[in-house]
Design a protein around this motif. Structure first.
Motif, PDB file in Angstrom:
ATOM      1  N   THR A  87     -90.820  19.264  11.451  1.00 56.86           N
ATOM      2  CA  THR A  87     -91.575  19.185  12.687  1.00 56.86           C
ATOM      3  C   THR A  87     -90.745  18.582  13.815  1.00 56.86           C
ATOM      4  N   LEU A  88     -91.007  19.071  15.030  1.00 57.18           N
ATOM      5  CA  LEU A  88     -90.333  18.530  16.208  1.00 57.18           C
ATOM      6  C   LEU A  88     -90.979  17.251  16.724  1.00 57.18           C
ATOM      7  N   ASP A  89     -92.074  16.853  16.119  1.00 59.72           N
ATOM      8  CA  ASP A  89     -92.858  15.734  16.650  1.00 59.72           C
ATOM      9  C   ASP A  89     -92.041  14.471  16.880  1.00 59.72           C
ATOM     10  N   TYR A  90     -91.010  14.273  16.069  1.00 60.93           N
ATOM     11  CA  TYR A  90     -90.260  13.018  16.132  1.00 60.93           C
ATOM     12  C   TYR A  90     -88.938  13.142  16.859  1.00 60.93           C
ATOM     13  N   TYR A  91     -88.776  14.245  17.584  1.00 63.84           N
ATOM     14  CA  TYR A  91     -87.498  14.499  18.227  1.00 63.84           C
ATOM     15  C   TYR A  91     -87.650  14.638  19.743  1.00 63.84           C
ATOM     16  N   ALA A  92     -86.747  14.000  20.450  1.00 65.09           N
ATOM     17  CA  ALA A  92     -86.561  14.310  21.853  1.00 65.09           C
ATOM     18  C   ALA A  92     -85.660  15.537  21.945  1.00 65.09           C
ATOM     19  N   ILE A  93     -85.886  16.330  22.972  1.00 62.21           N
ATOM     20  CA  ILE A  93     -85.145  17.580  23.118  1.00 62.21           C
ATOM     21  C   ILE A  93     -84.428  17.612  24.460  1.00 62.21           C
ATOM     22  N   GLY A  94     -83.212  18.075  24.406  1.00 64.72           N
ATOM     23  CA  GLY A  94     -82.447  18.275  25.627  1.00 64.72           C
ATOM     24  C   GLY A  94     -82.012  19.715  25.762  1.00 64.72           C
ATOM     25  N   TRP A  95     -81.944  20.180  26.992  1.00 65.57           N
ATOM     26  CA  TRP A  95     -81.327  21.473  27.294  1.00 65.57           C
ATOM     27  C   TRP A  95     -79.994  21.201  27.982  1.00 65.57           C
ATOM     28  N   PHE A  96     -78.974  21.890  27.515  1.00 61.01           N
ATOM     29  CA  PHE A  96     -77.636  21.777  28.066  1.00 61.01           C
ATOM     30  C   PHE A  96     -77.148  23.171  28.421  1.00 61.01           C
ATOM     31  N   ARG A  97     -76.144  23.243  29.257  1.00 60.06           N
ATOM     32  CA  ARG A  97     -75.540  24.536  29.564  1.00 60.06           C
ATOM     33  C   ARG A  97     -74.043  24.361  29.713  1.00 60.06           C
ATOM     34  N   GLN A  98     -73.351  25.462  29.450  1.00 54.35           N
ATOM     35  CA  GLN A  98     -71.898  25.466  29.585  1.00 54.35           C
ATOM     36  C   GLN A  98     -71.475  26.734  30.288  1.00 54.35           C
ATOM     37  N   ALA A  99     -70.887  26.556  31.458  1.00 52.06           N
ATOM     38  CA  ALA A  99     -70.360  27.675  32.223  1.00 52.06           C
ATOM     39  C   ALA A  99     -68.932  27.941  31.768  1.00 52.06           C
ATOM     40  N   PRO A 100     -68.456  29.158  31.968  1.00 49.76           N
ATOM     41  CA  PRO A 100     -67.082  29.484  31.563  1.00 49.76           C
ATOM     42  C   PRO A 100     -66.074  28.537  32.204  1.00 49.76           C
ATOM     43  N   GLY A 101     -65.214  27.976  31.380  1.00 54.23           N
ATOM     44  CA  GLY A 101     -64.169  27.101  31.868  1.00 54.23           C
ATOM     45  C   GLY A 101     -64.623  25.710  32.254  1.00 54.23           C
ATOM     46  N   LYS A 102     -65.884  25.398  31.988  1.00 53.94           N
ATOM     47  CA  LYS A 102     -66.405  24.080  32.354  1.00 53.94           C
ATOM     48  C   LYS A 102     -66.935  23.362  31.119  1.00 53.94           C
ATOM     49  N   GLU A 103     -67.093  22.065  31.260  1.00 54.36           N
ATOM     50  CA  GLU A 103     -67.659  21.274  30.179  1.00 54.36           C
ATOM     51  C   GLU A 103     -69.172  21.500  30.109  1.00 54.36           C
ATOM     52  N   ARG A 104     -69.703  21.255  28.936  1.00 56.13           N
ATOM     53  CA  ARG A 104     -71.148  21.345  28.762  1.00 56.13           C
ATOM     54  C   ARG A 104     -71.818  20.239  29.561  1.00 56.13           C
ATOM     55  N   GLU A 105     -72.915  20.571  30.203  1.00 57.23           N
ATOM     56  CA  GLU A 105     -73.623  19.591  31.017  1.00 57.23           C
ATOM     57  C   GLU A 105     -75.114  19.587  30.672  1.00 57.23           C
ATOM     58  N   GLY A 106     -75.698  18.418  30.807  1.00 55.62           N
ATOM     59  CA  GLY A 106     -77.133  18.292  30.579  1.00 55.62           C
ATOM     60  C   GLY A 106     -77.915  18.868  31.744  1.00 55.62           C
ATOM     61  N   VAL A 107     -79.038  19.500  31.437  1.00 51.63           N
ATOM     62  CA  VAL A 107     -79.870  20.136  32.441  1.00 51.63           C
ATOM     63  C   VAL A 107     -81.241  19.467  32.513  1.00 51.63           C
ATOM     64  N   SER A 108     -81.833  19.254  31.358  1.00 47.32           N
ATOM     65  CA  SER A 108     -83.172  18.695  31.313  1.00 47.32           C
ATOM     66  C   SER A 108     -83.411  18.084  29.949  1.00 47.32           C
ATOM     67  N   ARG A 109     -84.373  17.190  29.859  1.00 49.66           N
ATOM     68  CA  ARG A 109     -84.718  16.596  28.567  1.00 49.66           C
ATOM     69  C   ARG A 109     -86.180  16.197  28.589  1.00 49.66           C
ATOM     70  N   ILE A 110     -86.743  16.078  27.386  1.00 48.52           N
ATOM     71  CA  ILE A 110     -88.152  15.744  27.255  1.00 48.52           C
ATOM     72  C   ILE A 110     -88.320  14.820  26.069  1.00 48.52           C
ATOM     73  N   SER A 111     -89.154  13.818  26.240  1.00 44.10           N
ATOM     74  CA  SER A 111     -89.385  12.862  25.161  1.00 44.10           C
ATOM     75  C   SER A 111     -90.183  13.518  24.041  1.00 44.10           C
ATOM     76  N   SER A 112     -90.264  12.834  22.920  1.00 40.91           N
ATOM     77  CA  SER A 112     -90.873  13.435  21.734  1.00 40.91           C
ATOM     78  C   SER A 112     -92.347  13.785  21.935  1.00 40.91           C
ATOM     79  N   ASN A 113     -93.057  13.020  22.742  1.00 44.09           N
ATOM     80  CA  ASN A 113     -94.468  13.333  22.978  1.00 44.09           C
ATOM     81  C   ASN A 113     -94.697  14.122  24.263  1.00 44.09           C
ATOM     82  N   GLY A 114     -93.606  14.462  24.925  1.00 46.81           N
ATOM     83  CA  GLY A 114     -93.710  15.246  26.152  1.00 46.81           C
ATOM     84  C   GLY A 114     -94.077  14.448  27.381  1.00 46.81           C
TER      85      GLY A 114
END
Length: 129
Positions: free
Chosen positions: A28-55
């Motif tokens: 279950t995802l209930d106990y996990y915080a989730i992050g969205w990251f993205r990586q553009a060509p030739g660039k480092e991965r960067e954080g975009v958004s995140r949400i706590s475990s209970n939203g």
């Protein structure tokens, strides 16, 4: 073992919209915080958004504020990233990642990906005319 699978990427014109999904399995995802990251060509991965475990808490990097919305549906073990007014600079591979909720205090203070333990394979988003 938690497994994450992203979907919903594609080619969209500037100004368009996409909704990315992050489907979880294995536990279950209930106990996990989730992050969205993205990586553009030739660039480092960067954080975009995140949400706590209970939203209850959501964060966005400045470049996407007002355009992206993160939400989670724990009943369906999924997290979503709704993206509007897309720009060419939003192009990249988008990843969702999970970290146990006790790490929220750590991950919420910066956009480092170091504390995330589980990653999906990514979905390509291309914004181009």
């Amino acid at each position: 073992q938690l497994q994450l699978v992203e979907s919903g990427g594609g080619l969209v014109q500037p100004g368009g919209s996409l909704r990315l999904s992050c489907a979880a399995s294995g536990t279950t995802l209930d106990y996990y915080a989730i992050g969205w990251f993205r990586q553009a060509p030739g660039k480092e991965r960067e954080g975009v958004s995140r949400i706590s475990s209970n939203g209850g808490i959501t964060n966005y990097v400045d470049s996407v504020k007002g355009r992206f919305t993160i939400r989670r549906d724990n009943a369906n073990n999924a997290v979503y990233l709704q993206m509007h007014s897309l720009k060419p600079e939003d192009t990249g591979v988008y990843y969702c990642a999970a970290t146990l909720s006790y790490k929220w205090a750590i991950v919420s203070v910066n956009w480092s990906d170091a504390e995330y333990d589980y990653w999906g394979q990514g979905t390509q988003v291309t914004v181009s005319s």
